[in-house]
Design a protein around this motif. Sequence first.
Motif, short mmCIF file in Angstrom:
data_model
loop_
_atom_site.label_atom_id
_atom_site.label_comp_id
_atom_site.label_asym_id
_atom_site.label_seq_id
_atom_site.Cartn_x
_atom_site.Cartn_y
_atom_site.Cartn_z
N LEU A 1 35.24 28.93 56.13
CA LEU A 1 36.28 27.86 56.43
C LEU A 1 37.26 28.53 57.24
CD1 LEU A 1 36.97 24.89 57.27
CD2 LEU A 1 37.97 24.79 54.93
N ALA A 2 38.04 29.71 57.02
CA ALA A 2 39.01 30.57 57.43
C ALA A 2 38.70 30.93 58.94
CB ALA A 2 39.38 31.65 56.83
N ARG A 3 37.43 31.37 59.08
CA ARG A 3 36.70 31.75 60.28
C ARG A 3 36.97 30.56 61.45
NH1 ARG A 3 32.11 33.11 58.78
NH2 ARG A 3 32.81 35.36 58.49
N LYS A 4 36.67 29.43 60.87
CA LYS A 4 36.66 28.24 61.79
C LYS A 4 38.26 27.91 62.12
CE LYS A 4 32.32 26.09 60.24
NZ LYS A 4 32.09 24.94 59.28
N ILE A 5 39.12 27.89 61.22
CA ILE A 5 40.30 27.52 61.39
C ILE A 5 41.14 28.72 62.40
CG2 ILE A 5 42.70 27.88 60.19
CD1 ILE A 5 41.37 26.94 57.75
N ILE A 6 40.76 30.01 62.35
CA ILE A 6 41.27 31.05 63.16
C ILE A 6 40.83 30.71 64.76
CG2 ILE A 6 40.96 33.62 64.02
CD1 ILE A 6 41.06 34.14 60.86
N PHE A 7 39.46 30.34 64.99
CA PHE A 7 39.14 30.03 66.13
C PHE A 7 39.79 28.93 66.90
CE2 PHE A 7 34.89 32.40 65.21
CZ PHE A 7 35.03 33.16 66.57
N VAL A 8 40.03 27.77 65.97
CA VAL A 8 40.75 26.73 66.27
C VAL A 8 42.29 26.84 66.85
CG1 VAL A 8 41.73 24.12 65.78
CG2 VAL A 8 39.31 25.25 65.05
N VAL A 9 42.92 27.59 66.00
CA VAL A 9 44.40 27.72 66.52
C VAL A 9 44.39 29.03 67.47
CG1 VAL A 9 45.09 27.37 64.04
CG2 VAL A 9 44.73 29.88 64.65
N MET A 10 43.21 29.79 67.93
CA MET A 10 43.64 30.58 68.92
C MET A 10 44.13 30.18 70.42
SD MET A 10 43.53 33.89 68.12
CE MET A 10 43.23 34.39 69.87
N MET A 11 43.33 28.97 70.60
CA MET A 11 43.72 28.47 72.00
C MET A 11 45.16 28.00 72.11
SD MET A 11 42.77 28.25 74.88
CE MET A 11 40.89 29.00 74.83
N PRO A 12 45.65 27.01 71.33
CA PRO A 12 47.05 26.81 71.40
C PRO A 12 47.83 27.92 71.18
CG PRO A 12 46.16 25.91 69.36
CD PRO A 12 44.96 26.51 70.08
N ALA A 13 47.59 28.81 70.34
CA ALA A 13 48.47 29.92 70.04
C ALA A 13 48.59 30.84 71.38
CB ALA A 13 47.94 30.92 68.89
N LEU A 14 47.50 31.02 72.24
CA LEU A 14 47.34 31.76 73.32
C LEU A 14 48.10 31.07 74.64
CD1 LEU A 14 43.95 33.46 73.35
CD2 LEU A 14 46.27 34.58 72.95
N LEU A 15 48.13 29.58 74.47
CA LEU A 15 48.73 28.94 75.69
C LEU A 15 50.15 28.86 75.37
CD1 LEU A 15 46.26 25.92 75.85
CD2 LEU A 15 46.46 27.78 77.47
N PHE A 16 50.57 28.90 74.24
CA PHE A 16 52.00 28.70 73.91
C PHE A 16 52.52 30.06 74.11
CE2 PHE A 16 55.47 29.10 70.70
CZ PHE A 16 56.21 28.18 71.28
N SER A 17 51.82 31.25 73.70
CA SER A 17 52.58 32.76 74.01
C SER A 17 52.40 32.88 75.71
CB SER A 17 51.54 33.81 73.43
OG SER A 17 50.24 33.71 73.86
N TYR A 18 51.63 32.28 76.49
CA TYR A 18 51.67 32.45 77.85
C TYR A 18 52.73 31.88 78.24
CZ TYR A 18 50.20 32.05 82.76
OH TYR A 18 50.23 32.04 84.09
N ALA A 19 52.84 30.58 77.82
CA ALA A 19 53.97 29.65 78.50
C ALA A 19 55.36 30.55 78.24
CB ALA A 19 53.90 28.26 77.98
#
Length: 234
Positions: A77-95
């Motif tokens: 489940l940790a693997r799934k959580i990490i995949f899910v949070v990656m996109m918003p984390a990268l979008l937020f860091s880009y912004a």
Amino acid sequence: MYVNDHAGLIPHKFTREQRHKALYWLAFFHILVIASSNYLVQIPFDIFGFHTTWGAFTFPFIFLTTDLTIRVFGASLARKIIFVVMMPALLFSYAISVLFFETHWLGFAALTEFNSFVFRIALASFSAYLVGQLMDITVFNYLRQNKKWWVAPSASAVFGNGIDTIVFFAIAFYNSSDEFMATNWPEIALIDYSFKILICGLFFLPLYGVILNLLLKKLIAEPNAKNELKLANN
């Protein structure tokens, strides 16, 4: 579901509210560390004549966050959580990196223009984070079964940080449009890695067990415990 601590298992079964609470907080921590590290890695500074970045001081916390996620939810489940949070984390860091490019506020209009330099950092972060954290989950998860709590975080810090640093800096700054980073990225990567190990060794690992148990207790605390205590006192 049971929580793994450094000595084995804490015999506590999660309620639905506790799982939701832990999920929200751990997702927030992942996003916070990724976004702040992606921004701070763009800000170099010199120490003792060597080039490094401020990101070296924030990224080690991702290993604590990952460890907590695994211990609470398990590797799968940790693997799934990490995949899910990656996109918003990268979008937020880009912004954030575009809006405050090179520590200067450029205004929201900057988001309408594509910034290839910041995008490479986001792509490098995704690649390095993916490789490093999947390795942490699949490899170092076995070490978490060791009764000596420091074995897993130590191995994760040394090898996980090493792989993450190489992948990130090579993708982000090799032949980069930033002349300084393109020229000095191997030295910066080496010093960045050295600082991560130094920080982990001097400050992070000695307090790891204390922080881990404290956060675990906070995550599994009953949501209404404080209210019940107040009612009992009244």
